[in-house]
Design an enzyme around this catalytic site. Structure first.
Site, mmCIF file in Angstrom:
data_model
loop_
_atom_site.group_PDB
_atom_site.id
_atom_site.type_symbol
_atom_site.label_atom_id
_atom_site.label_comp_id
_atom_site.label_asym_id
_atom_site.label_seq_id
_atom_site.Cartn_x
_atom_site.Cartn_y
_atom_site.Cartn_z
ATOM 1 C CD GLU A 272 5.661 -0.196 12.570
ATOM 2 O OE1 GLU A 272 4.476 0.177 12.636
ATOM 3 O OE2 GLU A 272 6.528 0.186 13.370
ATOM 4 C CB CYS B 112 -1.737 -0.037 8.633
ATOM 5 S SG CYS B 112 -0.651 1.386 8.566
ATOM 6 C CG ASN C 65 -0.439 -0.170 2.498
ATOM 7 O OD1 ASN C 65 0.724 -0.535 2.652
ATOM 8 N ND2 ASN C 65 -1.243 0.091 3.514
HETATM 9 P P1 NAP Z 1 1.216 -9.070 3.316
HETATM 10 O O1 NAP Z 1 0.377 -9.941 2.475
HETATM 11 O O2 NAP Z 1 1.474 -9.466 4.723
HETATM 12 O O3 NAP Z 1 2.603 -8.878 2.527
HETATM 13 C C1 NAP Z 1 3.604 -8.027 3.018
HETATM 14 C C2 NAP Z 1 4.955 -8.476 2.487
HETATM 15 O O4 NAP Z 1 5.292 -9.741 3.054
HETATM 16 C C3 NAP Z 1 5.015 -8.645 0.972
HETATM 17 O O5 NAP Z 1 6.249 -8.161 0.503
HETATM 18 C C4 NAP Z 1 4.922 -10.143 0.823
HETATM 19 O O6 NAP Z 1 5.482 -10.633 -0.373
HETATM 20 C C5 NAP Z 1 5.738 -10.591 2.016
HETATM 21 N N1 NAP Z 1 5.553 -11.993 2.400
HETATM 22 C C6 NAP Z 1 4.486 -12.797 2.162
HETATM 23 N N2 NAP Z 1 4.722 -14.028 2.664
HETATM 24 C C7 NAP Z 1 5.950 -14.003 3.225
HETATM 25 C C8 NAP Z 1 6.757 -14.958 3.913
HETATM 26 N N3 NAP Z 1 6.347 -16.206 4.102
HETATM 27 N N4 NAP Z 1 7.983 -14.594 4.362
HETATM 28 C C9 NAP Z 1 8.417 -13.335 4.174
HETATM 29 N N5 NAP Z 1 7.704 -12.382 3.519
HETATM 30 C C10 NAP Z 1 6.488 -12.705 3.066
HETATM 31 O O7 NAP Z 1 0.608 -7.582 3.396
HETATM 32 P P2 NAP Z 1 0.009 -6.670 2.235
HETATM 33 O O8 NAP Z 1 -1.292 -7.242 1.774
HETATM 34 O O9 NAP Z 1 1.037 -6.347 1.237
HETATM 35 O O10 NAP Z 1 -0.259 -5.327 3.055
HETATM 36 C C11 NAP Z 1 -1.410 -5.107 3.805
HETATM 37 C C12 NAP Z 1 -1.170 -5.328 5.276
HETATM 38 O O11 NAP Z 1 -0.086 -4.525 5.719
HETATM 39 C C13 NAP Z 1 -2.358 -4.893 6.117
HETATM 40 O O12 NAP Z 1 -2.566 -5.816 7.139
HETATM 41 C C14 NAP Z 1 -1.916 -3.561 6.682
HETATM 42 O O13 NAP Z 1 -2.567 -3.177 7.867
HETATM 43 C C15 NAP Z 1 -0.473 -3.809 6.895
HETATM 44 N N6 NAP Z 1 0.247 -2.536 6.987
HETATM 45 C C16 NAP Z 1 0.725 -2.135 8.206
HETATM 46 C C17 NAP Z 1 1.351 -0.906 8.321
HETATM 47 C C18 NAP Z 1 1.912 -0.422 9.625
HETATM 48 O O14 NAP Z 1 2.702 0.515 9.600
HETATM 49 N N7 NAP Z 1 1.550 -0.985 10.754
HETATM 50 C C19 NAP Z 1 1.485 -0.101 7.199
HETATM 51 C C20 NAP Z 1 0.981 -0.555 5.972
HETATM 52 C C21 NAP Z 1 0.365 -1.776 5.883
HETATM 53 P P3 NAP Z 1 4.523 -11.021 -1.634
HETATM 54 O O15 NAP Z 1 3.882 -9.757 -2.037
HETATM 55 O O16 NAP Z 1 5.491 -11.563 -2.613
HETATM 56 O O17 NAP Z 1 3.548 -12.039 -1.131
#
Ligand code: NAP
Length: 471
Positions: free
Chosen positions: A245, A279, A149
């Site tokens: 995060e 988030c 995002n």
């Molecule tokens: P996600 O599905 O958890 O993916 C995040 C990252 O993790 C991607 O680069 C993904 O790679 C990678 N990943 C997936 N499986 C993995 C594994 N087994 N080992 C290591 N890395 C792995 O999250 P998203 O859909 O991109 O983002 C949305 C989420 O992020 C929401 O829950 C949101 O709340 C959270 N978020 C939190 C913050 C904060 O500051 N707290 C800020 C922004 C977003 P791939 O894309 O290749 O699968």
């Protein structure tokens, strides 16, 4: 496009297609990196760390400052790229670039400020005649894994403090939005970051991410993403540092004395910015019963007025979600809530990856729309009668990232600040508020550690004690 591996721009036969979520058109392809690529990156990053260690604080400051100048020149190109690959409106994308510049500049300044402190050895019974201090030294190789995002600013929150402190960094961007990370690689190389000290490895989280997370040569994993992946990483990472995060289903309390003219339109924009995929999006609003009808009526009117559509149009307020399947998921959650007794007052219509801003009232607690992270353009507005009930509703979540309260009553504001279980409490603004220098992060299952350059840099260094015996 090519990825940045061991100082070279490389491609691979297998690629990942990157698409514009608005019309599914192909924007570009990036290499589908493998386990071997991840291992190559780790090997190179060891060398990169040795190069980083040789740089003075002033040199690290200068490199990051130069990166900021280059970014400034490429501002509109970065904004257009972000808008196209994420689906965020062009104005949201420009806002992200502006914030990333802030994060980069703040981090550059931190390079010069990073110091230890004198230790008062002679304050201990056996410390007489000893003097000394502690230094802050870099950790080594840091792996940064980022979500779809905010591919620029959230990557910057990891990369810039890590480099400012003298670490080497491997970035693994989200597979749906990897282009911006590659552009960042171009910028950092042009700015003079040692070629092995920053790499961008594109590829599936399951393969590339896992390899980077598990390798013992990596000293820290800094992750932003979903709670589920974050928890899995914590299990796999072994003996290394980690900051997490993660997600949220942020709440706002609207007290009976709230200034509604101040609250609107913030409470509406906080729910639908980036189609709710922030988030700290406003997901749950708890309104005192005396204001409920007035609040809901105004909310629905403003939500209906938001223009939904092509994110590249200047007047669009709500762009597409990241993928069409996400709109279907959110619709399913809304339907589940309705079946359990909630009312849908507006929105929820789907066209591809677009969804019109949805407002749901009287939502029961036991449905996903209340209990989980919706991460879409939907908000629920429920009523409460006592202040304690509002606090209890806010805390009824596995998450605790940020929360908001609108009140003019000092007691209530302070009570909420003490009692709400979240990493940040925003009084008289939405939980979606963030500036990049503040300590930011979650309690409960919203995360571990804090970001914001001066806080991140502490997490990315360790203390080394130096003691002189002058006896
Ligand atoms: P996600 O599905 O958890 O993916 C995040 C990252 O993790 C991607 O680069 C993904 O790679 C990678 N990943 C997936 N499986 C993995 C594994 N087994 N080992 C290591 N890395 C792995 O999250 P998203 O859909 O991109 O983002 C949305 C989420 O992020 C929401 O829950 C949101 O709340 C959270 N978020 C939190 C913050 C904060 O500051 N707290 C800020 C922004 C977003 P791939 O894309 O290749 O699968």
């Amino acid at each position: 496009m090519k990825m940045l591996l061991a100082g070279e721009w490389v491609d691979r036969d297998q690629v990942i297609e990157v698409k514009n979520p608005y019309d599914d058109s192909l924007l570009n392809t990036v290499p589908k990196g493998t386990r071997e690529d991840a291992l190559t990156a780790i090997e190179a990053a060891q060398e990169g760390f040795m190069e980083m260690k040789k740089l003075t604080a002033y040199e690290r400051f200068s490199i990051l400052s130069k990166a900021a100048q280059i970014m400034e020149k490429r501002r509109e190109e970065l904004s257009q790229t972000l808008s196209k690959e994420v689906g965020k409106t062009i104005n949201e994308a420009r806002g992200e670039v502006a914030r990333a510049l802030q994060t980069l500049t703040l981090s550059a300044e931190e390079a010069k400020k990073l110091t230890g402190k004198e230790v008062r050895f002679d304050g201990a019974p056996t410390g007489g005649g000893k003097v000394g201090l502690y230094l802050r030294v870099p950790l080594g190789t840091i792996v940064a894994i980022t979500p779809f995002n905010f591919p620029l600013n959230l990557a910057m929150h990891k990369i810039a403090p890590a480099l400012a402190a003298g670490n080497s960094v491997i970035l693994k961007p989200a597979s749906v939005t990897p282009i911006t990370g590659i552009l960042l690689g171009e910028i950092l190389m042009e700015a003079g970051v040692p070629s092995m000290a920053f790499q961008v490895v594109t590829g599936p989280g399951g393969e590339v991410g896992d390899t980077l997370v598990e390798d013992e040569r990596v000293k820290m994993v800094t992750f932003t993403g979903s709670r589920e992946v974050g928890k899995a990483i914590m299990k796999k990472k072994g003996y290394k540092r980690a900051t997490m995060e993660l997600g949220s289903n942020s709440a706002i309390i609207i007290c009976e004395d709230a200034q509604l003219d101040k609250a609107f339109p913030r409470v509406v924009l906080g729910a639908y910015a980036l189609a709710g995929q922030v988030c700290i999006s406003v997901q749950r609003i708890f309104v005192h019963e005396s204001l409920f009808d007035t609040f809901v009526e105004r909310y629905v009117e403003e939500a209906k007025g938001l223009k939904v559509g092509n994110q590249l149009m200047e007047d669009t307020k709500v762009g597409p979600m990241i993928e069409e399947k996400e709109t279907k998921r959110v619709k399913e959650w809304i339907d589940e809530a309705i079946n359990a007794g909630a009312q849908l007052l507006c929105g929820g219509e789907i066209q591809g990856a677009l969804m019109s801003p949805a407002v749901v009232t009287r939502c029961p607690r036991n449905v996903r729309l209340f209990a989980k992270e919706a991460f879409g353009p939907v908000v629920l507005i429920n009523t409460y009668s006592t202040f304690d009930e509002a606090i209890e509703l806010t805390n009824d979540s596995v998450y605790g990232l940020q929360a908001g309260i609108y009140t003019q009553n000092l007691y209530k504001a302070w009570h909420a600040a003490r009692e709400v279980e979240a990493g940040g409490i925003i009084i008289n603004d939405v939980p979606t508020f963030r500036v990049d220098l503040m300590p930011y992060g979650g309690m409960k299952e919203s995360g571990i550690g804090r970001e914001g350059p001066s806080y991140t840099i502490e997490e990315m260094t360790e203390i080394k004690l130096v003691c002189f015996d002058l006896n």
